[in-house]
Design an enzyme around this catalytic site. Structure first.
Site, mmCIF file in Angstrom:
data_model
loop_
_atom_site.group_PDB
_atom_site.id
_atom_site.type_symbol
_atom_site.label_atom_id
_atom_site.label_comp_id
_atom_site.label_asym_id
_atom_site.label_seq_id
_atom_site.Cartn_x
_atom_site.Cartn_y
_atom_site.Cartn_z
ATOM 1 N N CYS A 171 0.834 -1.186 0.000
ATOM 2 C CA CYS A 171 0.000 0.000 0.000
ATOM 3 C C CYS A 171 0.879 1.250 0.000
ATOM 4 O O CYS A 171 1.900 1.304 0.665
ATOM 5 C CB CYS A 171 -0.945 0.090 1.190
ATOM 6 S SG CYS A 171 -2.056 -1.303 1.324
ATOM 7 N N ARG A 181 4.192 -0.458 -4.669
ATOM 8 C CA ARG A 181 3.881 -0.897 -3.302
ATOM 9 C C ARG A 181 2.578 -1.687 -3.224
ATOM 10 O O ARG A 181 2.267 -2.285 -2.204
ATOM 11 C CB ARG A 181 3.783 0.313 -2.375
ATOM 12 C CG ARG A 181 5.042 1.114 -2.261
ATOM 13 C CD ARG A 181 4.846 2.269 -1.325
ATOM 14 N NE ARG A 181 4.717 1.825 0.049
ATOM 15 C CZ ARG A 181 5.714 1.618 0.879
ATOM 16 N NH1 ARG A 181 6.938 1.818 0.469
ATOM 17 N NH2 ARG A 181 5.508 1.204 2.106
ATOM 18 N N TRP A 232 -2.684 -2.886 -1.683
ATOM 19 C CA TRP A 232 -2.361 -4.306 -1.801
ATOM 20 C C TRP A 232 -3.232 -4.975 -0.745
ATOM 21 O O TRP A 232 -2.994 -4.841 0.454
ATOM 22 C CB TRP A 232 -0.880 -4.540 -1.522
ATOM 23 C CG TRP A 232 -0.427 -5.941 -1.786
ATOM 24 C CD1 TRP A 232 0.044 -6.434 -2.967
ATOM 25 C CD2 TRP A 232 -0.395 -7.037 -0.865
ATOM 26 N NE1 TRP A 232 0.360 -7.766 -2.832
ATOM 27 C CE2 TRP A 232 0.097 -8.166 -1.560
ATOM 28 C CE3 TRP A 232 -0.747 -7.184 0.474
ATOM 29 C CZ2 TRP A 232 0.267 -9.411 -0.957
ATOM 30 C CZ3 TRP A 232 -0.591 -8.423 1.072
ATOM 31 C CH2 TRP A 232 -0.088 -9.523 0.362
ATOM 32 N N ASN A 267 -1.971 2.217 5.558
ATOM 33 C CA ASN A 267 -1.071 1.143 5.140
ATOM 34 C C ASN A 267 -0.749 0.327 6.378
ATOM 35 O O ASN A 267 -0.347 0.892 7.390
ATOM 36 C CB ASN A 267 0.204 1.785 4.553
ATOM 37 C CG ASN A 267 1.304 0.779 4.291
ATOM 38 O OD1 ASN A 267 1.065 -0.414 4.196
ATOM 39 N ND2 ASN A 267 2.524 1.274 4.165
ATOM 40 N N GLY A 268 -0.985 -0.992 6.335
ATOM 41 C CA GLY A 268 -0.695 -1.834 7.498
ATOM 42 C C GLY A 268 -1.892 -2.697 7.843
ATOM 43 O O GLY A 268 -2.789 -2.898 7.023
ATOM 44 N N GLU A 285 18.476 -17.523 -6.576
ATOM 45 C CA GLU A 285 18.015 -16.187 -6.969
ATOM 46 C C GLU A 285 17.501 -16.195 -8.416
ATOM 47 O O GLU A 285 16.489 -15.570 -8.719
ATOM 48 C CB GLU A 285 19.166 -15.180 -6.782
ATOM 49 C CG GLU A 285 18.891 -13.757 -7.262
ATOM 50 C CD GLU A 285 17.685 -13.086 -6.615
ATOM 51 O OE1 GLU A 285 17.121 -13.613 -5.657
ATOM 52 O OE2 GLU A 285 17.283 -12.023 -7.134
ATOM 53 N N LYS A 300 13.717 -15.106 -9.470
ATOM 54 C CA LYS A 300 13.428 -14.044 -10.454
ATOM 55 C C LYS A 300 12.435 -14.558 -11.479
ATOM 56 O O LYS A 300 11.470 -13.893 -11.822
ATOM 57 C CB LYS A 300 14.696 -13.605 -11.200
ATOM 58 C CG LYS A 300 15.645 -12.635 -10.585
ATOM 59 C CD LYS A 300 15.141 -11.277 -10.255
ATOM 60 C CE LYS A 300 14.353 -11.217 -8.990
ATOM 61 N NZ LYS A 300 15.006 -10.992 -7.751
ATOM 62 N N GLU A 310 8.768 -15.275 -10.008
ATOM 63 C CA GLU A 310 7.954 -14.137 -9.568
ATOM 64 C C GLU A 310 7.448 -13.272 -10.716
ATOM 65 O O GLU A 310 6.402 -12.668 -10.602
ATOM 66 C CB GLU A 310 8.677 -13.296 -8.511
ATOM 67 C CG GLU A 310 9.877 -12.540 -9.010
ATOM 68 C CD GLU A 310 10.588 -11.777 -7.902
ATOM 69 O OE1 GLU A 310 9.934 -11.305 -6.973
ATOM 70 O OE2 GLU A 310 11.824 -11.653 -7.988
ATOM 71 N N HIS A 351 19.980 -36.835 -5.268
ATOM 72 C CA HIS A 351 19.198 -37.100 -4.054
ATOM 73 C C HIS A 351 17.720 -36.778 -4.262
ATOM 74 O O HIS A 351 16.988 -36.581 -3.295
ATOM 75 C CB HIS A 351 19.778 -36.312 -2.880
ATOM 76 C CG HIS A 351 21.212 -36.658 -2.637
ATOM 77 N ND1 HIS A 351 21.608 -37.832 -2.051
ATOM 78 C CD2 HIS A 351 22.359 -36.003 -2.988
ATOM 79 C CE1 HIS A 351 22.932 -37.879 -2.013
ATOM 80 N NE2 HIS A 351 23.407 -36.778 -2.585
ATOM 81 N N LYS A 366 6.133 -4.426 -3.440
ATOM 82 C CA LYS A 366 7.571 -4.199 -3.289
ATOM 83 C C LYS A 366 8.028 -4.281 -1.835
ATOM 84 O O LYS A 366 9.104 -4.769 -1.546
ATOM 85 C CB LYS A 366 7.900 -2.818 -3.862
ATOM 86 C CG LYS A 366 9.365 -2.470 -3.863
ATOM 87 C CD LYS A 366 10.095 -3.230 -4.933
ATOM 88 C CE LYS A 366 11.589 -3.003 -4.904
ATOM 89 N NZ LYS A 366 12.287 -4.059 -5.627
HETATM 90 C C1 F6R Z 1 12.285 -10.542 -5.048
HETATM 91 C C2 F6R Z 1 11.978 -9.514 -4.084
HETATM 92 C C3 F6R Z 1 11.619 -9.944 -2.704
HETATM 93 C C4 F6R Z 1 12.374 -9.062 -1.690
HETATM 94 C C5 F6R Z 1 11.924 -9.399 -0.267
HETATM 95 C C6 F6R Z 1 12.685 -8.604 0.768
HETATM 96 O O1 F6R Z 1 12.625 -9.997 -6.282
HETATM 97 O O2 F6R Z 1 12.000 -8.366 -4.373
HETATM 98 O O3 F6R Z 1 11.904 -11.282 -2.501
HETATM 99 O O4 F6R Z 1 13.738 -9.267 -1.851
HETATM 100 O O5 F6R Z 1 10.558 -9.133 -0.137
HETATM 101 O O6 F6R Z 1 12.471 -7.241 0.618
HETATM 102 P P1 F6R Z 1 13.440 -6.192 1.290
HETATM 103 O O7 F6R Z 1 14.776 -6.357 0.663
HETATM 104 O O8 F6R Z 1 12.827 -4.862 1.032
HETATM 105 O O9 F6R Z 1 13.496 -6.539 2.756
#
Ligand code: F6R
Length: 612
Positions: free
Chosen positions: A2, A27, A76, A102-103, A485, A489, A492, A508, A607
Site C-alpha cells: 500500500c 507498493r 495491496w 497502510n498496514g 536467486e 526471479k 515471480e 538425491h 515491493k
Molecule cells: C524478489 C523480491 C523480494 C524481496 C523481499 C525482501 O525480487 O523483491 O523477494 O527481496 O521481499 O524485501 P526487502 O529487501 O525490502 O526486505
C-alpha cells in the site's frame, strides 16, 4: 504494501496525488483512490477504482476533483477483496473525514463490533474503516488532531495513516506505527508519502517520521509530536536521489532499466567506499565499534527473498575471507526459532526497503538477546536503519521494479567490502591480499558491462525457452545461492514454476524431474567446482533436459554438454555472483516479456512487505 500520498498547499491536489500514486504503484496495485476537500464547498469528494492506477486516472479524467488538500492510496489487499468498496480512502458516516491506511489493524473485529453497536455504518470489509469511524466518534468533542490521537490509542497492529476532514480543511494529519511514512517539506505546501519517489518532483526536503509519531501539516508548517502530544523538533534531511532514477528513461520497463544500471551503481559504490590510493574502506554510517567487531565469534544473517539470497552469498564470502561461522536465516524463521545468539554475535540484517516486517522483528529479537545489528539497506532513513547499530547503505537509488535486481548486486557489493574490512581489522588477511581482492572487485563493473553488451543473445535464448512449463536452476558453492536467486526471479515475474538447487543434490531427488520438457539453467563458470558442474550437465543431457549453461568466455568444451551457452567474462570465482546475476535476471525478464506478463508489477506481489 500500500502506498499513501497526501498534499496540502495552493496547487490543485489531484495531479500531484495521482503522480505520487504512480510512483508508489510498486507498493500495491490492486485498487486505488483519491479524496480531496472541494475548495468551494468544504466537503470531501472521493474517486476510487479497482485495478491499476490507470483505471483511477480514467475516472478522474471524466470526473476530476478540485481542491488543494487531499489524500490518495494504492492498495495491496489484506482484508477484503480488491474492489470499489474496499479501496481507500474510507469515509465516516457523514462523509466529513477521509482516511488512507497502510498496514494491518489487528483488533479491528472488536472495534468494529463496538462502533456498529454505537450506530456507525460500515460499507467495506476492511480493517481500515474502523479508523475513520473512531476518528468520527472522538471528533465530536475536540479537534481533528485530538480525535486522531485518541483513535491511535485504541489501535493495535501496524499502520501509517493519512487523515483529512472538511470540518478542518486547513490541515492534513499523518501518523506512523510500524509502517513507513515521510513528510515532504515545500514552500507554501507540504506532503505526506509512504516513500520519497512520490514527492521527488516537488521537494527533496524530507522528514522521516519515527515510530509513534504524528505529523500535523498545514500549507506553511509541519508540527511533529509523539502519540502523547509532546512536540518533537525535526529538521528535514535533503535527499539527493535524482528524479530520473524514479523514471523509466526510455526503457520499456523499470526492471530492464535497473538491470542496466548495475555496472554504474557498483562502480560508484566502490569509488565512494574504497580509497583510490590506500584501498582503505570507509563506511559513513557504520557505528559498530571496531572492538566489538574484533570480538564477535559468529555472524547471523537475517533477510527475506532476494535479500536472503544476497545474505547466503555473504556466508560464502565472509566464511572464506574472515574465517567466522555465518548462519543465514529467512527472517520469518529467524524470528520464531530458538536462537543461539548473544553479545558475541553480529547480526547482519539485509533489506532493500528497510521496512520488511519479518526482518524488523528479527532485528528486535537479536537486539533483545544482546547482539550488535548491522543493516545493509537501500532506503535512507527507513525503519531498519534506525533500529540497527550500524548501517551500510547500498546507494542503488530507488528500485521501482517489484523484482529486485540492482538492489541485490548492491547488497552483494556491501557484503564484499564489509568482509574485506572485517578481514583487515581481525588481521585474518594481509593487506596485500586485500589489495588484490579490491583490484579484482574494481574490475567487476566492466565485466557486468560486457554481459550487457550482448543482451539480444540472452533475449533470443529466453524467448526460445519461454514455452517451458518449469525450470530448474543449478549451481554449486558460491553460485548455489545465485541459482536460488535465478529461480526466484523467473517464478515471480513469469509465474513459471522454477526451483533452485545445489547441483550436488541432483542425485538425491531432483534428477527424477529431468526429461525433455524441463529447462535447466546451469551455472558452470570457471571455478573449483567446474568439473563437478560438467558431470551434472552430462547427467541432465543423458536424460534429455534442455540445458542453458552460463559459462566462462572461451570455454568451447562446454558445448559438448549443453545445447545453449551464455558466456560471461572470466572472473575470480569469489566475485562471480556479481556477474552471473545479470544473465539470470535477463533470462527471467525476457521470458516474462515474451509471455506477456506484467514485469514491473507481477501479480499478488508488492515491493515492500510491511506485514507479516
Ligand atoms: C524478489 C523480491 C523480494 C524481496 C523481499 C525482501 O525480487 O523483491 O523477494 O527481496 O521481499 O524485501 P526487502 O529487501 O525490502 O526486505
Amino acid at each position: 504494501m500500500c502506498g499513501i500520498v497526501g498534499y496540502i498547499g495552493l496547487r490543485p491536489a489531484q495531479p500531484l496525488l495521482l503522480n505520487g500514486l504512480k510512483s508508489l504503484e510498486y507498493r500495491g496495485y490492486d485498487s486505488s483512490g483519491v479524496a480531496t476537500i472541494l475548495s468551494n464547498k468544504n466537503s470531501i469528494s472521493v474517486r476510487k477504482s479497482p485495478g491499476k492506477i490507470v483505471a483511477l486516472e480514467n475516472i478522474l479524467k471524466k470526473k476530476p476533483l478540485s481542491g488543494s488538500v487531499g489524500i490518495a492510496h494504492t492498495r495491496w489487499a489484506t482484508h477484503g477483496a480488491p474492489n470499489q468498496e474496499n479501496s481507500h480512502p474510507h469515509l465516516d458516516c457523514q462523509s466529513e473525514i477521509a482516511v488512507v491506511h497502510n498496514g494491518i489493524i489487528e483488533n479491528y473485529v472488536s472495534l468494529k463490533a463496538e462502533l456498529i453497536k454505537e450506530g456507525h455504518k460500515f460499507t467495506s470489509q476492511t480493517d481500515t474503516e474502523v479508523i475513520v469511524h473512531l476518528i468520527e466518534k472522538f471528533f465530536k468533542s475536540g479537534s481533528l488532531e485530538e480525535a486522531t490521537r485518541k483513535t491511535i490509542a485504541r489501535l493495535e497492529g501496524a499502520f501509517a495513516i493519512g487523515v483529512i476532514s472538511s470540518k478542518e480543511p486547513g490541515i492534513l494529519i499523518g501518523a506512523r506505527m510500524g509502517s513507513p511514512l515521510i513528510v515532504g517539506v515545500g514552500k507554501g505546501e507540504n506532503f505526506l508519502a509512504s516513500d520519497a519517489p512520490a514527492i521527488l518532483d516537488s521537494t527533496r526536503d524530507i522528514i522521516f517520521l519515527n515510530e509513534k509519531e504524528i505529523a500535523v501539516l498545514t500549507k506553511d508548517k509541519v508540527r511533529v509530536t509523539d502519540f502523547s502530544g509532546k512536540e518533537i523538533p525535526k529538521t528535514p534531511s535533503r535527499i539527493n536521489w535524482d528524479i530520473t532514477s524514479a523514471q523509466k528513461s526510455g526503457y520499456p520497463h523499470f526492471m530492464l532499466k535497473e538491470i542496466n544500471e548495475q555496472p554504474k551503481n557498483l562502480e560508484n559504490f566502490l569509488k565512494a567506499r574504497i580509497n583510490k590510493e590506500t584501498n582503505k574502506i570507509t563506511f559513513q554510517e557504520q557505528h559498530i565499534p571496531e572492538e566489538t567487531l574484533k570480538n564477535i565469534t559468529n555472524i547471523s544473517v537475517v533477510a527475506c527473498g532476494t535479500a536472503y539470497h544476497a545474505g547466503f552469498v555473504g556466508k560464502y564470502i565472509i566464511e572464506s575471507l574472515c574465517a567466522i561461522p555465518v548462519a543465514v536465516d529467512v527472517s520469518s524463521e529467524f524470528r520464531y526459532r530458538d536462537l543461539l545468539i548473544d553479545k558475541n554475535t553480529l547480526v547482519i540484517a539485509i533489506s532493500q526497503s528497510g521496512e520488511t516486517a519479518d526482518t524488523l522483528a528479527g532485528v528486535k529479537e537479536a537486539k533483545r538477546r544482546g547482539a550488535a545489528v548491522l543493516a545493509i539497506c537501500n532506503v535512507l532513513g527507513s525503519t531498519l536503519t534506525r533500529e540497527a547499530d550500524g548501517v551500510i547503505y547500498t546507494h542503488a537509488g530507488p528500485e521501482i521494479g517489484v523484482a529486485s535486481t540492482k538492489a541485490y548486486t548492491a547488497q552483494l557489493a556491501a557484503l564484499y567490502i564489509f568482509a574485506f574490512y572485517l578481514a583487515e581489522i581481525r588481521k585474518i588477511l594481509p593487506q596485500e591480499q586485500i589489495n588484490k581482492y579490491v583490484a579484482q572487485l574494481r574490475l567487476v563493473p566492466h565485466l557486468q558491462q560486457e554481459v550487457l553488451k550482448d543482451q539480444q543473445t540472452i533475449a533470443d535464448l529466453a524467448h526460445k525457452h519461454s514455452h517451458f512449463g518449469s525450470f530448474l536452476y543449478l549451481g554449486r558453492n558460491i553460485n548455489y545461492p545465485s541459482a536460488l536467486e535465478g529461480a526466484l526471479k523467473l517464478k515471480e515475474i513469469s509465474y513459471i514454476p522454477a526451483e533452485g538447487y545445489a547441483a550436488g543434490e541432483m542425485k538425491h531427488g531432483p534428477i527424477a524431474l529431468i526429461d525433455e520438457y524441463r529447462a535447466v539453467v546451469c551455472i558452470a563458470c570457471e571455478s573449483k567446482v567446474y568439473e563437478k558442474m560438467v558431470s551434472n550437465l552430462q547427467e541432465i543431457k543423458a536424460r534429455k533436459g534442455k540445458i542453458i549453461t552460463i559459462a566462462t568466455q572461451g570455454d568451447e568444451k562446454i558445448r559438448e554438454h549443453t545445447e545453449e551457452v551464455i558466456y560471461v567474462p572470466k572472473c575470480n570465482e569469489l566475485f562471480s555472483p556479481l556477474v552471473v546475476a545479470l544473465p539470470l535476471q535477463l533470462i527471467a525478464y525476457h521470458v516474462a516479456v515474451k509471455r506477456g506478463c506484467d514485469v514491473d508489477q507481477p501479480r499478488n506481489l508488492a515491493k515492500s512487505v510491511t506485514v507479516e
